[in-house]
Design a protein around this motif. Structure first.
Motif, PDB file in Angstrom:
ATOM      1  N   LEU A  85      -6.282   1.678  -1.252  1.00 57.23           N
ATOM      2  CA  LEU A  85      -5.682   1.076  -0.054  1.00 57.23           C
ATOM      3  C   LEU A  85      -5.692  -0.454  -0.114  1.00 57.23           C
ATOM      4  O   LEU A  85      -5.360  -1.112   0.864  1.00 57.23           O
ATOM      5  CB  LEU A  85      -6.411   1.550   1.215  1.00 57.23           C
ATOM      6  CG  LEU A  85      -6.262   3.040   1.581  1.00 57.23           C
ATOM      7  CD1 LEU A  85      -6.982   3.346   2.885  1.00 57.23           C
ATOM      8  CD2 LEU A  85      -4.792   3.435   1.694  1.00 57.23           C
ATOM      9  N   VAL A 122       0.850  -1.198   0.000  1.00 63.32           N
ATOM     10  CA  VAL A 122       0.000   0.000   0.000  1.00 63.32           C
ATOM     11  C   VAL A 122       0.887   1.250   0.000  1.00 63.32           C
ATOM     12  O   VAL A 122       1.592   1.526   0.970  1.00 63.32           O
ATOM     13  CB  VAL A 122      -0.957   0.016   1.227  1.00 63.32           C
ATOM     14  CG1 VAL A 122      -1.871   1.235   1.172  1.00 63.32           C
ATOM     15  CG2 VAL A 122      -1.760  -1.279   1.298  1.00 63.32           C
ATOM     16  N   ALA A 156      -4.556  -4.133  -0.634  1.00 62.24           N
ATOM     17  CA  ALA A 156      -3.260  -4.810  -0.548  1.00 62.24           C
ATOM     18  C   ALA A 156      -3.301  -6.165  -1.245  1.00 62.24           C
ATOM     19  O   ALA A 156      -2.380  -6.960  -1.116  1.00 62.24           O
ATOM     20  CB  ALA A 156      -2.854  -4.968   0.920  1.00 62.24           C
TER      21      ALA A 156
END
Lengths: 440, 144
Positions: free
Chosen positions: A86, A44, A88
């Motif tokens: 965001l 991220v 991942a």
């Protein structure tokens, strides 16, 4: 110590982590913390640049106390990286998206891998078990199904527990009550205000819900006096459940039979209490803002996420035998956000809606009331020279346009009332935009 | 001739009507005629004064939202069918009436005065003129 105290049917194997000795739990937490920090750092960009900015690497997390060195994540981070910034995990590994309301009309998007969904289901099973719900129970799941996490979270948790789940979703009170009576519902999951509405309607309709035993209520703040009212009027046991989409959805914490605070599933969510002004971690027992770190999340790990919910951590052992620490019930928030009918609302969203219609921002005030158990939201808007017409129908049309604009952004029906200029109170400094008369 | 009418937004609660009246009184402004439209939630006070610009300024300084609207004062025979004759002329021209109210102070000698708000005041003026309906000027309304 008895761990067989969730009657009847007792202990569910999945609840074993609820009773771990604290040192063992701390080991698991540290291991997971190190792993999630590495994952967020590697995948991220936002988190990596923040860590780099502080000269930190994941290797600096040598103990649980080191978490305080990590930067916070806030709601605007989710907005700024809308929709997928965001994440991942690659899309190939993401199996579910949910979304909740954001501050600008754009929702906040959250993602789950299959492993994330498994964790969510696990904490929901553990939540139901803590509430004394078990295989054989018939759960009426009246949380909304859809982008909101409440419905599906409770649904899969209930099924994995082995209970019978009725996926009725929210609304349609008459059908809810018919199902409650005819299907012999023993447990219900919904917002507490909706449940009050249900039992009041049940009296009018002479519905027999005597089999109903337990309620799992969340998605909005509710007071102890409201709990007493619910229990006195319905004869059921009312439990508070806590969660937020950003972290996972419902199932971050729940009240056990004792109902003296909500046990946080600390093996998956690491709680801290901070001073919301300074960001300092507060000592055990002090009241402050709850900060949560997702210890096992894959698709969207959040490190030190500021919930804006004000509470305190309780570490005294609970009579139920769970070793999980508890948070006090949440009564207020550290910002202007409020929750109504399970929807997070920021005054800035209302401002966006008003601005879209009028072009400039009029003075306004939000008033929250609880009318026969249902939360109502009224927006008082001052009439400005720009929008004032001397024709009734033009003003009524303006009122409807404002209502439609707000509904469009919040997904909630609200009542707009036009009021005279300078009739709303002006405050020094920060305007008080929200008047909450719900007595929660 | 068109007149400037003032309109005020009023909330539906006690005291709302008194405030503008007091502000006008303090400035020595006389209300010539008025009408109140109301809904469950709010009302609109419409009124005519000699000097609308000054009245507007006074009310705005008192913090009120005021709007000026063009209205047309029409002379009507003060007898059965008097108003119907005027309305027929409006209808024949295919024009709509938003609202109307009486200008009692200007009634005299078998004639009444009615204030009209038309969807299209200019077209209405032309239609009234063509139908031989008398539109009043401010001076005529005031000479009593």
């Amino acid at each position: 110590m008895s761990i067989w105290n969730d009657p009847p049917g007792g202990f569910h194997a999945i609840s074993a982590p609820d009773y771990l000795p604290r040192p063992q739990l701390a080991e698991i937490q540290l291991q997971r913390l190190q792993s999630v920090v590495s994952r967020a750092y590697d995948r991220v960009a936002l988190f990596r640049s923040r860590l780099d900015g502080r000269g930190l690497t994941p290797a600096d997390i040598a103990s649980l106390a080191d978490i305080a060195r990590l930067p916070f994540t806030v709601k605007t981070d989710l907005r700024d990286t809308y929709p997928f910034g965001l994440f991942a995990s690659p899309m190939e590994e993401i199996v579910r998206l949910h979304a909740s309301s954001g501050t600008t009309g754009k929702p906040i998007v959250v993602a789950y891998t299959q492993a994330d969904l498994d964790v969510w289901t696990e904490v929901m099973v553990r939540s139901f078990v803590a509430c004394g719900i078990h295989r054989g129970d018939v759960i009426q799941n009246a949380y909304g199904y859809g982008l909101f996490t409440g419905g599906l979270g409770a649904h899969y948790g209930g099924e994995a527990l082995g209970a019978t789940v009725i996926p009725i979703s929210g609304g349609n009170t008459e059908r809810q009550l018919m199902v409650m009576q005819d299907f012999g519902v023993t447990a219900i999951a919904c917002t507490p205000s909706y449940f009050l509405h249900l039992i009041e309607s049940a009296k009018d309709m002479k519905i027999d819900f005597s089999k109903l035993r337990v309620g799992v209520f969340g998605a909005e703040p509710w007071s102890d006096s409201m709990r007493e009212r619910i229990q006195d009027e319905s004869g059921i046991r009312a439990h508070d459940i806590y969660g937020l989409s950003e972290i996972i959805g419902p199932g971050v914490g729940v009240e056990c039979i004792e109902r003296r605070g909500l046990h946080v599933f600390e093996d998956h969510f690491f709680p801290e209490i901070i001073d919301s002004e300074t960001g300092e971690v507060l000592p055990e027992g002090a009241e402050g803002e709850l900060v949560l770190t997702t210890l096992s999340k894959q698709a969207m790990p959040l490190i030190r996420y500021r919930t804006r919910d004000v509470t305190a951590l309780v570490s005294e052992p609970c009579a139920c035998g769970r070793t999980l620490r508890r948070i006090r019930r949440i009564g207020r928030r550290s910002d202007d956000m409020f929750i109504i009918r399970g929807v997070n609302v920021f005054p800035s969203q209302v401002e966006t809606a008003l601005l879209r219609v009028e072009g400039t921002l009029p003075h306004y005030q939000i008033i929250l009331t609880r009318d026969v158990g249902l939360d109502q939201m009224e927006v008082k808007v001052e009439v400005t020279p720009e929008v004032f017409s001397d024709e009734i129908r033009a003003l009524e049309a303006l009122q409807h346009r404002l209502e439609a604009s707000i509904e469009n952004i919040l997904g909630l029906r609200v009542k707009v009332t036009l009021v005279g200029p300078r009739s709303l109170a002006r405050s020094e400094g920060k305007a008080k935009r929200v008047t909450d008369l719900r007595n929660v | 001739m068109k007149l400037q009418q003032l309109s005020l937004f009023l909330e539906n609660r006690p005291g709302q009507l008194r405030e503008p009246c007091e502000a006008l009184a303090a400035a020595g402004i006389d209300l010539l005629t008025m009408s109140l439209a109301d809904t469950a939630q709010f009302g609109i006070l419409r009124f005519i004064v000699r000097d609308p610009e000054r009245a507007k300024k006074v009310l705005e300084e008192a913090g009120m939202v005021v709007r000026m609207t063009e209205v047309v004062p029409v002379q009507v025979d003060n007898k059965p069918g008097g108003l119907a004759t005027v309305l027929a002329a409006i209808e024949e021209a295919g024009l709509g009436v938003e609202y109307m109210y009486d200008f009692g102070a200007a009634s005299r000698g078998g004639k009444a005065a009615i204030v009209f708000r038309f969807e299209d005041p200019d077209a209405a003026l032309a239609a009234l003129k063509a139908a031989g309906v008398r539109v009043l000027a401010m001076e005529e309304l005031l000479t009593n």
